[in-house]
Structure formats: structure tokens, C-alpha cells
Design a protein around this motif. Structure first.
Motif, PDB file in Angstrom:
ATOM      1  N   ARG A 178       0.825  -1.218   0.000  1.00 20.43           N
ATOM      2  CA  ARG A 178       0.000   0.000   0.000  1.00 20.43           C
ATOM      3  C   ARG A 178       0.855   1.263   0.000  1.00 20.43           C
ATOM      4  N   PHE A 179       1.902   1.307   0.865  1.00 22.08           N
ATOM      5  CA  PHE A 179       2.726   2.511   0.959  1.00 22.08           C
ATOM      6  C   PHE A 179       3.626   2.691  -0.258  1.00 22.08           C
ATOM      7  N   LYS A 180       4.022   1.574  -0.880  1.00 20.12           N
ATOM      8  CA  LYS A 180       4.801   1.682  -2.131  1.00 20.12           C
ATOM      9  C   LYS A 180       3.944   2.353  -3.204  1.00 20.12           C
ATOM     10  N   GLU A 181       2.674   1.917  -3.284  1.00 20.08           N
ATOM     11  CA  GLU A 181       1.751   2.493  -4.279  1.00 20.08           C
ATOM     12  C   GLU A 181       1.461   3.971  -3.971  1.00 20.08           C
ATOM     13  N   ILE A 182       1.272   4.265  -2.675  1.00 17.85           N
ATOM     14  CA  ILE A 182       0.974   5.645  -2.276  1.00 17.85           C
ATOM     15  C   ILE A 182       2.128   6.574  -2.642  1.00 17.85           C
ATOM     16  N   THR A 183       3.368   6.168  -2.309  1.00 16.40           N
ATOM     17  CA  THR A 183       4.516   7.049  -2.578  1.00 16.40           C
ATOM     18  C   THR A 183       4.763   7.230  -4.076  1.00 16.40           C
ATOM     19  N   GLU A 184       4.396   6.231  -4.875  1.00 21.20           N
ATOM     20  CA  GLU A 184       4.505   6.388  -6.335  1.00 21.20           C
ATOM     21  C   GLU A 184       3.553   7.485  -6.825  1.00 21.20           C
ATOM     22  N   VAL A 185       2.338   7.488  -6.284  1.00 18.61           N
ATOM     23  CA  VAL A 185       1.319   8.465  -6.694  1.00 18.61           C
ATOM     24  C   VAL A 185       1.635   9.856  -6.152  1.00 18.61           C
ATOM     25  N   THR A 186       2.067   9.934  -4.886  1.00 20.64           N
ATOM     26  CA  THR A 186       2.246  11.249  -4.241  1.00 20.64           C
ATOM     27  C   THR A 186       3.674  11.779  -4.342  1.00 20.64           C
ATOM     28  N   GLY A 187       4.545  11.060  -4.993  1.00 22.76           N
ATOM     29  CA  GLY A 187       5.952  11.477  -5.099  1.00 22.76           C
ATOM     30  C   GLY A 187       6.135  12.867  -5.673  1.00 22.76           C
ATOM     31  N   GLY A 188       5.288  13.238  -6.633  1.00 26.26           N
ATOM     32  CA  GLY A 188       5.409  14.552  -7.265  1.00 26.26           C
ATOM     33  C   GLY A 188       4.677  15.659  -6.536  1.00 26.26           C
ATOM     34  N   ARG A 189       3.991  15.325  -5.456  1.00 24.86           N
ATOM     35  CA  ARG A 189       3.210  16.328  -4.721  1.00 24.86           C
ATOM     36  C   ARG A 189       4.138  17.279  -3.957  1.00 24.86           C
ATOM     37  N   ILE A 190       3.823  18.544  -3.995  1.00 17.31           N
ATOM     38  CA  ILE A 190       4.663  19.536  -3.316  1.00 17.31           C
ATOM     39  C   ILE A 190       4.348  19.516  -1.821  1.00 17.31           C
ATOM     40  N   VAL A 191       5.402  19.319  -1.026  1.00 21.18           N
ATOM     41  CA  VAL A 191       5.254  19.298   0.436  1.00 21.18           C
ATOM     42  C   VAL A 191       5.378  20.731   0.941  1.00 21.18           C
ATOM     43  N   PRO A 192       4.469  21.179   1.812  1.00 23.23           N
ATOM     44  CA  PRO A 192       4.549  22.559   2.334  1.00 23.23           C
ATOM     45  C   PRO A 192       5.868  22.819   3.068  1.00 23.23           C
ATOM     46  N   ASP A 193       6.268  24.105   3.109  1.00 24.92           N
ATOM     47  CA  ASP A 193       7.552  24.493   3.724  1.00 24.92           C
ATOM     48  C   ASP A 193       7.623  24.170   5.212  1.00 24.92           C
ATOM     49  N   TRP A 194       6.486  24.115   5.882  1.00 28.10           N
ATOM     50  CA  TRP A 194       6.507  23.906   7.332  1.00 28.10           C
ATOM     51  C   TRP A 194       6.708  22.438   7.715  1.00 28.10           C
ATOM     52  N   LEU A 195       6.788  21.569   6.703  1.00 27.51           N
ATOM     53  CA  LEU A 195       7.031  20.143   6.944  1.00 27.51           C
ATOM     54  C   LEU A 195       8.340  19.716   6.283  1.00 27.51           C
ATOM     55  N   ASP A 196       9.010  18.748   6.902  1.00 26.37           N
ATOM     56  CA  ASP A 196      10.236  18.192   6.332  1.00 26.37           C
ATOM     57  C   ASP A 196       9.995  16.694   6.170  1.00 26.37           C
ATOM     58  N   VAL A 197      10.088  16.168   4.940  1.00 27.31           N
ATOM     59  CA  VAL A 197       9.718  14.770   4.687  1.00 27.31           C
ATOM     60  C   VAL A 197      10.874  13.973   4.093  1.00 27.31           C
ATOM     61  N   ASP A 198      11.069  12.772   4.646  1.00 23.54           N
ATOM     62  CA  ASP A 198      12.020  11.802   4.095  1.00 23.54           C
ATOM     63  C   ASP A 198      11.164  10.663   3.542  1.00 23.54           C
ATOM     64  N   ILE A 199      10.838  10.743   2.246  1.00 20.52           N
ATOM     65  CA  ILE A 199       9.888   9.801   1.642  1.00 20.52           C
ATOM     66  C   ILE A 199      10.441   8.371   1.601  1.00 20.52           C
ATOM     67  N   ASP A 200      11.773   8.224   1.498  1.00 19.80           N
ATOM     68  CA  ASP A 200      12.378   6.876   1.436  1.00 19.80           C
ATOM     69  C   ASP A 200      12.210   6.127   2.748  1.00 19.80           C
ATOM     70  N   ASN A 201      12.351   6.844   3.858  1.00 23.89           N
ATOM     71  CA  ASN A 201      12.199   6.216   5.177  1.00 23.89           C
ATOM     72  C   ASN A 201      10.792   6.348   5.738  1.00 23.89           C
ATOM     73  N   LEU A 202       9.871   6.919   4.929  1.00 20.22           N
ATOM     74  CA  LEU A 202       8.474   7.123   5.331  1.00 20.22           C
ATOM     75  C   LEU A 202       8.366   7.830   6.683  1.00 20.22           C
ATOM     76  N   GLN A 203       9.073   8.959   6.781  1.00 17.87           N
ATOM     77  CA  GLN A 203       8.986   9.734   8.019  1.00 17.87           C
ATOM     78  C   GLN A 203       9.110  11.216   7.717  1.00 17.87           C
ATOM     79  N   GLY A 204       8.560  12.018   8.602  1.00 17.67           N
ATOM     80  CA  GLY A 204       8.607  13.466   8.405  1.00 17.67           C
ATOM     81  C   GLY A 204       8.579  14.197   9.733  1.00 17.67           C
ATOM     82  N   THR A 205       8.964  15.468   9.686  1.00 14.46           N
ATOM     83  CA  THR A 205       9.015  16.295  10.885  1.00 14.46           C
ATOM     84  C   THR A 205       8.217  17.572  10.662  1.00 14.46           C
ATOM     85  N   VAL A 206       7.525  17.984  11.709  1.00 13.35           N
ATOM     86  CA  VAL A 206       6.819  19.267  11.671  1.00 13.35           C
ATOM     87  C   VAL A 206       7.840  20.321  12.107  1.00 13.35           C
TER      88      VAL A 206
END
Length: 197
Positions: free
Chosen positions: A145-173
Motif C-alpha cells: 500500500r505505501f509503495k503504491e501511495i509514494t509512487e502516486v504522491t511522489g510529485g506532490r509539493i510538500v509545504p515548507d513547514w514540513l520536512d519529509v524523508d519519503i524513502d524512510n516514510l517519516q517526516g518532521t513538523v
């Protein structure tokens, strides 16, 4: 628990809202039959409230509670309300690109697939704070499920107030968002006017 079962596109049409704000790339070719009618002041205020509730998937009672909380905070009530709604865990998960749609974000959070600061949280309305680390549970990382999700959302722009590490499936506010950073087409001042009557 109350659930709104109206089809997404139908609801978007009636609220004159682009489905993209909910994560859907479909378009409705139909026109709303109410599009030409003139709205009263109350009608406009009500529509903005319904729009905000629909985008964030919040029912009336919790929405009213968010308004009360926003009213008690320093600053503009409308801006505080939007920041509170945007800092819900399901909304942050959607913004980070760990869900294709807002409804899916709510579902994956509810299924205990996320950790906040190392602790499992399954409450979509959990309010995140600056510095919180949000990650997919170790057990869930290997799911197709998460492999499919990251393929679809990979091109989505992440807002500046968030920091995302898509490979490790983790992010920081990194910080709480400002109203300018929230790209939701809602006129929060009309909501404030509606509730302050």
C-alpha cells in the motif's frame, strides 16, 4: 459515528470546490443546478463553513469545538481555526504524501499505522506540534500500500513547514503553518461572522 456518504464529486460540485484539495484528480463535467442563484449573506457564510468541514472531514460538534479553541487563542480567530484544522494528524499525513486522499489519511491513521514521536497514535484529530516526528510504523513500512501511495504522491509539493524523508516514510513538523502556507480555498472570516452571531 456519523459518516457523510454523499459522493465526493457531488459534494464538491455543490460547494463549488476543486476535488484536488481532497487529493482526487477526477473532474466533474456536470454543473451545479444552483450555480446561477444569488446567495444571501448567511448562505455564503454557511457554505464556507461546510467547505472547511468537508475538506478536513470534521463533523459539526468537533468543528464548533475547534472554533471555541481558536477564539481563546491570541491573534485572529479565523487564522487560528485554519491552523488548528491543518495541524490535525490526518491532515499532516496527507500533506506529507503518505496518503493519496484526505479520507485515506484518516483511514491509515485510524489503523494504527503511524507513530508520533515513537508512540502509536490512531486518533485522526490528534493535534501535532512543532518538532513532532511522524513516521510509518516499522510493521507497516513493507506494505505494498505505501509503495503504491509514494509512487502516486511522489510529485506532490510538500509545504515548507514540513520536512519529509519519503524513502524512510517519516517526516518532521518544522513549525506550525501560517495562514499563507495553507492553500485551502476557504474564507475563514465568513465562518467567524457566522459563529459570532
Amino acid at each position: 459515528m456519523a459518516v457523510n456518504k454523499t459522493p465526493i464529486l457531488k459534494r464538491c460540485r455543490s460547494l463549488d470546490l476543486e476535488p484536488a484539495y481532497l487529493g482526487y484528480d477526477k473532474k466533474s463535467r456536470r454543473k451545479s443546478n444552483r450555480s446561477g442563484r444569488k446567495k444571501s449573506e448567511y448562505g455564503l457564510q454557511l457554505r464556507e463553513k461546510q467547505k472547511a468541514k468537508f475538506i478536513y472531514g470534521v463533523m459539526e460538534k468537533p468543528f464548533r469545538n475547534y472554533y471555541k479553541k481558536a477564539d481563546k487563542k491570541k491573534g485572529m480567530t479565523g487564522e487560528n481555526l485554519m491552523i488548528l484544522l491543518e495541524s490535525r494528524l490526518d491532515s499532516v499525513v496527507f500533506r506529507m504524501g503518505f496518503a493519496r486522499t484526505r479520507r485515506e489519511a484518516r483511514q491509515v491513521v485510524g489503523h494504527k499505522m503511524f507513530l508520533v514521536n515513537g508512540k502509536p497514535v490512531n486518533i485522526p484529530s490528534y493535534l501535532v506540534k512543532a518538532g513532532d516526528v511522524i513516521e510509518v510504523r516499522e510493521k507497516s513500512k513493507s506494505l505494498q500500500r505505501f509503495k503504491e501511495i509514494t509512487e502516486v504522491t511522489g510529485g506532490r509539493i510538500v509545504p515548507d513547514w514540513l520536512d519529509v524523508d519519503i524513502d524512510n516514510l517519516q517526516g518532521t513538523v518544522k513549525e506550525m503553518p501560517t495562514r499563507d502556507q495553507i492553500d485551502v480555498p476557504v474564507d475563514e472570516m465568513l465562518i467567524v461572522e457566522l459563529y459570532s452571531k
